[in-house]
Design a protein around this motif. Structure first.
Motif, mmCIF file in Angstrom:
data_model
loop_
_atom_site.group_PDB
_atom_site.id
_atom_site.type_symbol
_atom_site.label_atom_id
_atom_site.label_comp_id
_atom_site.label_asym_id
_atom_site.label_seq_id
_atom_site.Cartn_x
_atom_site.Cartn_y
_atom_site.Cartn_z
ATOM 1 N N VAL A 1 0.850 -1.190 0.000
ATOM 2 C CA VAL A 1 0.000 0.000 0.000
ATOM 3 C C VAL A 1 0.885 1.240 0.000
ATOM 4 O O VAL A 1 1.830 1.341 0.785
ATOM 5 N N ASP A 2 0.547 2.191 -0.855
ATOM 6 C CA ASP A 2 1.278 3.465 -0.923
ATOM 7 C C ASP A 2 0.679 4.425 0.103
ATOM 8 O O ASP A 2 -0.500 4.765 0.047
ATOM 9 N N SER A 3 1.509 4.866 1.074
ATOM 10 C CA SER A 3 1.024 5.766 2.128
ATOM 11 C C SER A 3 1.644 7.151 2.037
ATOM 12 O O SER A 3 1.603 7.904 2.997
ATOM 13 N N SER A 4 2.211 7.487 0.877
ATOM 14 C CA SER A 4 2.905 8.785 0.781
ATOM 15 C C SER A 4 1.939 9.962 0.920
ATOM 16 O O SER A 4 2.319 11.031 1.368
ATOM 17 N N ASN A 5 0.654 9.768 0.538
ATOM 18 C CA ASN A 5 -0.324 10.862 0.624
ATOM 19 C C ASN A 5 -1.273 10.712 1.801
ATOM 20 O O ASN A 5 -2.300 11.384 1.860
#
Length: 1084
Positions: free
Chosen positions: A29-33
């Motif tokens: 999962v991408d959590s950068s935002n």
């Protein structure tokens, strides 16, 4: 509502697994935002949360690389690889990676899976399937799931069924068996052949049956194969029959359903409908609609709503070593709550003995036994329908010295004991002599018991003299005292020495003053010299202190006199003297013993003013400071109705006025204050009266003048636009002369209405007016009239209102008649003679018009009954005060029975102010009312008689037959016996029977022929002869034979048991729940 976004950078893929092998699924999962850590759920079917199935068969893992911010989540040996196009993206993103592993795959693991990730208002999900194949010659069943599986899927581990499957050598087509079977047999067949995804099975059967539709003679449209409904909602099952007159029966799990408020049957034309109201988990079942010999089957699945949090967590501020409790309340009992600290889950396996988890109905509590600095952080409570968080702040606990060490003077070979007491019994420390740590030996011993630390030196030598210091571990604090070695020189020349008192009070501050903390022990050792040995006398004022056992006593040895006070109290304070005498002389010393204690609580704690989120608190200093100046105060507050106090300061506050901030507007609070001196902290003060932080309202709006007379002025206005939580208590009206600023309050108490008439104003003056709103927070800004008002009566100028056709010039032919009608509204005062004059040139004429304005009259007065005889009553009254400006033409009289209160007309148009009412009923009481009448009609209100007319009975006397009381006394007799019970240990139970008898019998309960006394474990109840013995949380030791005996003056009786030979006994068998779960249910 969460927004659906693409958070997955790597999704799990569908696989075919080999039975008995391991398999692993990976999701990234991408959590950068994202502002917070995402939450991941693994689901099977639609609702089954696999997180609750974690164990040996299902394992979950989460990883996070701090350099690239990558979290991983995994399931088995087969690792799902990402596509090459995103491998370069992973190094630039903040990635969470999650793993789910299935250990030793079984047939029950086949089906549809889904993983969901959520973070505040964002979410994403993906689906994948697992197909299980068996390379051995055993039969298996693999089918695609619709994603509708729920809790009915059961446990994923069906390894126990493998033994049955190994016996079968040939393949079996289970779908043909299911197609030919009844829906009520589906669950049995699924269990036999290892199928756990029941909803997927039903959906596939539905598709198969659509391929081969079967013509039905009785049904035009049958029930759907399955229905789904939320818990508490309503659902309708409907069919269409071929015969509109056909009768149908509805069955639930094979049992016929009867119409009721829950089950409603409807029949409209060919349509037959079953409505199920307020569905619960018991309605999750198989249903049938029967018409003649044909049936239509379906299944209803009830979904439970998510569990929400009804009471949020509260922030906690505490000190090291204190107990901390976080409490949250959820919407349903028995719900699952997950606890996390700074993103790390807390459970019974990982938390160890530091954390404890407690459930009490809907309340879930996380308990930290002894808080430390490591516990500082943010704590979270999660349910499947909500979350709550709270912050824990922990500060170091200050160490207080309750008793310091004192200087000692000892002789050779005597014992020296240094003792001190600190506030924390867990604090350890070290002893030093002249800066060098003291080491224990046979002669030197160091002890630590509770809060007291001792250093004991036996057989004191000259080398032991020096400065001794105690240093607590972990605190910048030290306690010092001096050991003086007293050398004794022996003079063999016999002589007489005058007595001498060697009293050392150098360590007590003031000379010859000794300070003792209340409750502590005082031992004052005074060395005495003199030859021969002097006699010693201790005195307090004029009273001698006896050498005897007691709380205050004197202990005397050869050269040492000790004054002892056990548990010092305030009355022990005062001047003391010691006198020593021998033949060579006398010596005397005086000293003052001062008793100090913690101060009394502060007094008169009150709130003087409030703001939107603050309040000003004042209090008076304590009446007694404990003998030591007060250093300051500690404040606490709590919400009204709560039992948890919140500390507002950890450092002492010196002033007696404090502004409490960060409060919630509209919530009631209470305050209490502690006083602090050098000895300790006082008891809390009495709670202040509840106060509410609120802000004053805004100014009233639309202030205007409604009316003005020569001495008054009427004002009206609208409420303020902003009122706030404090509401409005009323309004204050003020006025002053124009050009002056001396405002005068017009009303003593606030008025609740939005209008007010100011009276007593000077005539002809120009006055200014303003209005302020008042509530508990004080006065609002004023609303002021923009212009001054002149105080004088406004008279309406005379004006004739002509009809429209007379407002223009009236043109008429010579000789015609002119009729002028000018309407105006008349009043009683307009009655009288009017003169109309007409003048044409020098000729005139006049006519008089008499006008009488009338209205309905008032009620007659002084209506009363003058005489009553037989069945008649005479009435009299006086004419009304107001006749309506015309003559009274008559009166209408009505009567009413006092029992029914219904009015009936007696006379109409009666001209005299009196009448006689006849034909009254004997034994009744009557009231009368009179209406006056003129040409306008009856008066609106009647005149009611002041007294009533009672028509008495004469010549009749009722002699009732003598009443003979029936004797209902009887000996006790049991009408319902006791019944044997088998209960699960730990679950409350009750046994009951019924008895009758008069007088009321005394009830005795017995266990194994022993009378049960006032044991709080048992609750005995007697309601209208029904006897109940409640046993709270029975254990294995509560099993036995119970009996009940009833006794009164006429005899006694015992309840008889049906299964035991002894009279009046019942068997109660208790067993552990774990044993109950493994064995069949016992028969009663």
């Amino acid at each position: 509502m969460s927004e659906l976004t693409g958070l997955f950078v790597v999704k799990p893929e569908s696989v075919t697994a080999t039975k008995g092998k391991d398999i692993t699924f990976v999701a990234k999962v991408d959590s950068s935002n994202l502002l917070r850590k995402p939450a991941m759920k693994w689901l099977k079917g639609k609702w089954l949360d696999l997180g609750s199935k974690a164990g040996k068969h299902l394992q979950f893992k989460e990883t996070y690389d701090r350099n690239t911010k990558v979290y991983m989540f995994i399931l088995g040996v087969y690792l799902i690889r990402c596509v090459p196009s995103i491998s370069s993206l992973l190094s630039l993103c903040q990635i969470y990676t999650y793993e789910m592993s299935i250990i030793k795959v079984v047939d029950g693991d086949a089906g549809g899976y889904r993983c969901e990730v959520t973070s505040k208002d964002k979410c994403d999900s993906c689906t994948f399937e697992v197909t299980v194949q068996d390379n051995s010659p055993k039969y298996i069943f693999c089918f695609n799931c619709s994603g509708d599986a729920g809790e009915d899927a059961g446990d994923l581990d069906f390894s126990a069924l493998e033994k049955k499957q190994q016996v079968v050598q040939e393949e079996v087509d289970v779908w043909e068996i299911l197609k030919a079977a009844k829906p009520c047999d589906y669950e049995k067949i699924a269990f036999e052949y290892g199928i756990t995804d029941l909803r997927g099975m039903l959906k596939r059967l539905k598709k198969m049956k659509k391929v081969e539709p079967k013509k039905s003679d009785a049904f035009l449209r049958k029930l759907d194969s399955a229905y789904s409904v939320d818990k508490g909602k309503r659902i309708q099952l409907s069919v269409e029959v071929a015969d509109p007159n056909a009768q149908v029966k509805w069955l639930k799990n094979g049992q016929e359903i009867k119409p009721s408020a829950k089950y409603v049957f409807e029949s409209v034309g060919n349509k037959r409908t079953l409505t199920i109201n307020k569905c619960n988990l018991s309605d999750d079942a198989a249903y049938e609609c029967v018409v003649g010999e044909e049936k239509s089957f379906t299944e209803v699945f009830v979904k439970e709503p998510p569990v929400t949090i009804t009471k949020l967590l509260d922030d906690v501020h505490t000190v090291v070593g204190e107990k901390v409790e976080f409490e949250v309340e959820v919407s349903e009992e028995g719900a699952s709550v997950r606890w996390m600290k700074d993103g790390v889950e807390l459970n019974r396996e990982t938390a160890g003995s530091k954390y404890r988890f407690k459930k009490d109905g809907k309340r879930h509590i996380l308990i930290i036994n002894e808080a430390t600095k490591e516990d500082i952080g943010m704590y979270y409570a999660f349910t499947n329908g909500g979350e709550s968080k709270a912050e824990l702040e922990v500060e170091d606990k200050e160490l207080e010295v309750l008793q310091s060490i004192a200087d000692l003077t000892v002789k050779s070979a005597e014992q020296a004991v240094f003792k001190c007491e600190v506030s924390d019994e867990k604090v350890t420390g070290k002893w030093f002599k002249d800066g060098v740590e003291v080491q224990p030996s046979d002669r030197i011993k160091m002890t630590h018991i509770g809060r007291i630390h001792k250093l004991t030196i036996d057989d004191v030598k000259a080398s032991d003299a020096g400065d001794y210091t105690f240093v607590p571990d972990g605190y910048a604090l030290s306690l010092s005292a001096k050991l003086n070695f007293l050398e004794i020189k022996i003079d063999y020349v016999p002589r007489q020495d005058p007595p001498k008192i060697h009293l050392d009070t150098s360590g007590t501050g003031n000379k010859n003053t000794i300070t003792v903390v209340a409750g502590n022990k005082l031992r004052l050792d005074v060395e005495i010299t003199g030859e021969p040995a002097p006699t010693v006398c201790w005195m307090k004022g004029d009273q001698v202190v006896a050498e005897a056992e007691g709380r205050v006593r004197v202990e005397t040895r050869k050269t040492l006199s000790s004054f002892v006070i056990e548990g010092a109290e305030k009355p022990d304070e005062g001047h003391y003297s010691i006198t020593v005498t021998n033949p060579a002389g006398e010596d005397k010393a005086e000293l003052f013993i001062k008793i100090v204690d913690v101060p009394n609580p502060p007094e008169n704690v009150k709130c003087t003013s409030v703001g939107e989120d603050s309040a000003m608190i004042t209090w008076d200093p304590p009446a007694f400071d404990g003998g030591v100046p007060v250093k300051g105060y500690l404040m606490e507050r709590k919400k009204v109705g709560s039992s948890r106090w919140t500390k507002l300061n950890f450092d002492v506050y010196e002033s007696t006025t404090y502004e409490a901030k960060k409060m919630i507007e509209g919530v009631l609070y209470e305050m209490r204050v502690f006083a602090v001196n050098g000895i300790g902290i006082s008891q809390p003060s009495t709670n202040s009266k509840p106060f509410m932080p609120i802000a004053p309202t805004s100014e009233p709006t639309r202030l205007m003048v409604d009316d003005v007379t020569d001495t008054t002025c009427a004002l009206k206005w609208r409420p303020p636009e902003k009122i706030g939580a404090g509401g409005i208590d009323g309004y204050i009206i003020e006025y002053c002369k124009e050009g002056s600023d001396n405002w005068v309050q017009a009303n003593e108490e606030p008025v609740g209405k939005n209008q007010y008439r100011v009276k007593g104003l000077p005539v002809g003056e120009k006055m200014l007016f303003r209005v302020v709103a008042v509530n508990i927070a004080g006065r609002s800004p004023p609303a002021t009239l923009s212009q001054a008002v002149t105080i004088r009566e406004i008279m309406e100028n005379p004006k004739i209102r002509l009809p429209r056709h007379l407002r223009t010039k009236l043109i008429s032919l010579v000789g015609e008649k002119v009729n002028l009608v000018i309407p105006f509204q008349v009043k009683r005062a307009h009655s009288g003679k009017y003169t109309l004059s007409v003048q044409i040139e020098n000729m005139s004429d006049s006519a008089d018009i008499h006008i009488q304005v009338v209205e309905k009259p008032g009620p007659p007065i002084a209506v009363h009954v003058t005489e009553v005889w037989g069945f008649n009553a005479a009435l009299e009254w006086k004419p009304p005060k107001d006749d309506g400006n015309c003559d009274i033409i008559g009166y209408t009289i009505e009567k009413a029975d006092m029992k029914t209160k219904e009015w009936f007309m007696v006379y109409e148009h009666n001209r005299r102010p009196s009448c006689t009412v006849s034909d009254l009923v004997m034994g009744n009481e009557y009231s009368f009312r009179v209406f006056s009448e003129n040409i306008c009609g009856l008066s609106d209100e009647p005149g009611i008689s002041k007294n009533t007319a009672i028509i008495t009975k004469t010549g009749l006397a009722y002699k009732p037959p003598p009443f003979k009381e029936k004797d209902i006394s009887s000996s006790p007799k049991f009408t319902a016996p006791l019944v044997d019970r088998s209960v699960v240990a730990g679950y409350a139970t009750a046994i009951s029977c019924a008895v009758r008898g008069h007088p009321k019998p005394k009830i005795i309960w017995m266990k194994n022929n022993m009378i049960i006394g006032e044991d709080p474990k048992y609750l005995m109840q007697n309601k209208q002869g029904v006897l109940t013995l409640n046993i709270r949380k029975p254990s294995l030791f509560d099993g036995g034979r119970y009996s009940c005996r009833a006794i009164n003056d006429l005899g006694q009786d015992e309840v008889q048991s049906r299964s035991w030979p002894g009279p009046g006994q019942v068997s109660l068998t208790a067993f552990n729940k774990a044993q109950h779960d493994k064995s069949p249910s016992p028969q009663p």
